[in-house]
Design a protein around this motif. Sequence first.
Motif, PDB file in Angstrom:
ATOM      1  N   GLU A  26       0.842  -1.197   0.000  1.00 37.18           N
ATOM      2  CA  GLU A  26       0.000   0.000   0.000  1.00 37.18           C
ATOM      3  C   GLU A  26       0.873   1.241   0.000  1.00 37.18           C
ATOM      4  OE1 GLU A  26      -3.728   1.966   2.410  1.00 37.18           O
ATOM      5  OE2 GLU A  26      -2.380   0.637   3.507  1.00 37.18           O
ATOM      6  N   ALA A  27       0.489   2.218  -0.817  1.00 40.00           N
ATOM      7  CA  ALA A  27       1.129   3.530  -0.793  1.00 40.00           C
ATOM      8  C   ALA A  27       0.450   4.306   0.330  1.00 40.00           C
ATOM      9  CB  ALA A  27       0.951   4.235  -2.130  1.00 40.00           C
ATOM     10  N   ARG A  41      -4.551   2.919  -2.401  1.00 38.65           N
ATOM     11  CA  ARG A  41      -3.759   2.561  -3.577  1.00 38.65           C
ATOM     12  C   ARG A  41      -2.840   1.414  -3.188  1.00 38.65           C
ATOM     13  NH1 ARG A  41      -2.070   6.742  -7.821  1.00 38.65           N
ATOM     14  NH2 ARG A  41      -4.284   6.425  -8.173  1.00 38.65           N
ATOM     15  N   CYS A  42      -3.047   0.268  -3.833  1.00 36.48           N
ATOM     16  CA  CYS A  42      -2.315  -0.951  -3.476  1.00 36.48           C
ATOM     17  C   CYS A  42      -1.700  -1.582  -4.719  1.00 36.48           C
ATOM     18  CB  CYS A  42      -3.252  -1.957  -2.816  1.00 36.48           C
ATOM     19  SG  CYS A  42      -3.944  -1.398  -1.255  1.00 36.48           S
ATOM     20  N   LYS A  43      -0.673  -2.347  -4.480  1.00 42.46           N
ATOM     21  CA  LYS A  43       0.024  -3.080  -5.541  1.00 42.46           C
ATOM     22  C   LYS A  43      -0.061  -4.566  -5.214  1.00 42.46           C
ATOM     23  CE  LYS A  43       4.594  -3.143  -7.807  1.00 42.46           C
ATOM     24  NZ  LYS A  43       4.581  -4.507  -8.215  1.00 42.46           N
ATOM     25  N   GLN A  61      11.746   3.530  -6.976  1.00 43.96           N
ATOM     26  CA  GLN A  61      10.501   4.235  -7.254  1.00 43.96           C
ATOM     27  C   GLN A  61      10.560   5.661  -6.706  1.00 43.96           C
ATOM     28  OE1 GLN A  61       7.863   3.026  -9.036  1.00 43.96           O
ATOM     29  NE2 GLN A  61       9.095   1.228  -9.421  1.00 43.96           N
ATOM     30  N   VAL A  66       5.772   3.234   1.251  1.00 48.90           N
ATOM     31  CA  VAL A  66       5.056   2.027   0.835  1.00 48.90           C
ATOM     32  C   VAL A  66       5.323   0.957   1.877  1.00 48.90           C
ATOM     33  CG1 VAL A  66       4.855   0.269  -0.948  1.00 48.90           C
ATOM     34  CG2 VAL A  66       5.285   2.616  -1.590  1.00 48.90           C
ATOM     35  N   ASN A  92      -7.931  -1.456 -11.465  1.00 49.93           N
ATOM     36  CA  ASN A  92      -6.582  -1.191 -11.958  1.00 49.93           C
ATOM     37  C   ASN A  92      -6.451   0.252 -12.426  1.00 49.93           C
ATOM     38  OD1 ASN A  92      -4.510  -1.484 -14.544  1.00 49.93           O
ATOM     39  ND2 ASN A  92      -3.940  -2.653 -12.748  1.00 49.93           N
ATOM     40  N   SER A  98       4.067   0.886 -14.217  1.00 51.10           N
ATOM     41  CA  SER A  98       3.571  -0.334 -13.593  1.00 51.10           C
ATOM     42  C   SER A  98       2.108  -0.555 -13.938  1.00 51.10           C
ATOM     43  CB  SER A  98       3.736  -0.261 -12.074  1.00 51.10           C
ATOM     44  OG  SER A  98       3.195  -1.410 -11.471  1.00 51.10           O
ATOM     45  N   GLU A 100       0.452  -2.918 -12.066  1.00 55.74           N
ATOM     46  CA  GLU A 100       0.020  -3.726 -10.932  1.00 55.74           C
ATOM     47  C   GLU A 100      -0.567  -2.915  -9.784  1.00 55.74           C
ATOM     48  OE1 GLU A 100       3.623  -5.863 -10.004  1.00 55.74           O
ATOM     49  OE2 GLU A 100       3.163  -7.399 -11.477  1.00 55.74           O
ATOM     50  N   TRP A 101      -0.924  -1.660 -10.022  1.00 59.80           N
ATOM     51  CA  TRP A 101      -1.475  -0.809  -8.963  1.00 59.80           C
ATOM     52  C   TRP A 101      -2.984  -0.720  -9.114  1.00 59.80           C
ATOM     53  CZ3 TRP A 101       0.903   1.079  -4.734  1.00 59.80           C
ATOM     54  CH2 TRP A 101       2.290   1.013  -4.710  1.00 59.80           C
ATOM     55  N   ASP A 103      -6.715   0.922  -7.146  1.00 55.46           N
ATOM     56  CA  ASP A 103      -7.375   1.770  -6.158  1.00 55.46           C
ATOM     57  C   ASP A 103      -8.581   1.010  -5.639  1.00 55.46           C
ATOM     58  OD1 ASP A 103      -5.617   3.867  -6.284  1.00 55.46           O
ATOM     59  OD2 ASP A 103      -6.846   5.097  -7.620  1.00 55.46           O
TER      60      ASP A 103
END
Length: 168
Positions: A26-27, A41-43, A61, A66, A92, A98, A100-101, A103
């Motif tokens: 998570e950011a 916002r997650c990856k 990055q 994160v 997505n 990227s 792979e992020w 919300d």
Amino acid sequence: MNFDEIPAIIYQSKNDHEPGFIYLMEAEGYHGLIPGVWLRRCKIGLSRNPSARLDAFHRNQPPCNVKILKTIYVEDMADVESKLHQQFKQCNIELIRSQEWFDFNPVQFMMVNWEFEKRSLYVFSLSELPIKLIIFSMIGLVGVGTVAGRLTSQPANSVIQPQGQFRK
């Protein structure tokens, strides 16, 4: 320098269709503003070593805090990651570097956590057992062994004789 003098570097591609970890990062501090909704916002990614992946992520990055929220161990990293990406494709977001992020609103975030739990392979560790449980189990086994040993060590000629005679 002659090219013949340079040692050949052999590139071995990594096979992501093997056991490893799927992580949810998570950011921190990011929140999208949809009226009345907080977005996270997650990856969703894969790694053989999630801690090293997080360190590499921080080095490569843009500066943002994160953190890893969850990791699960799976048999086929690429397969599970692909299925999770497909399942949450509506969340997505398109980033330049990227794909792979995501919300997630609170309901979607709950769903992604549930999916992680369903797909997790539990790896048992003895350190998870309380010491008292281990001690009491060992005492119980010794007790059962003692009773079994006494029952099997009785002489074979000690046959129980009937006390009364039968009437005809």
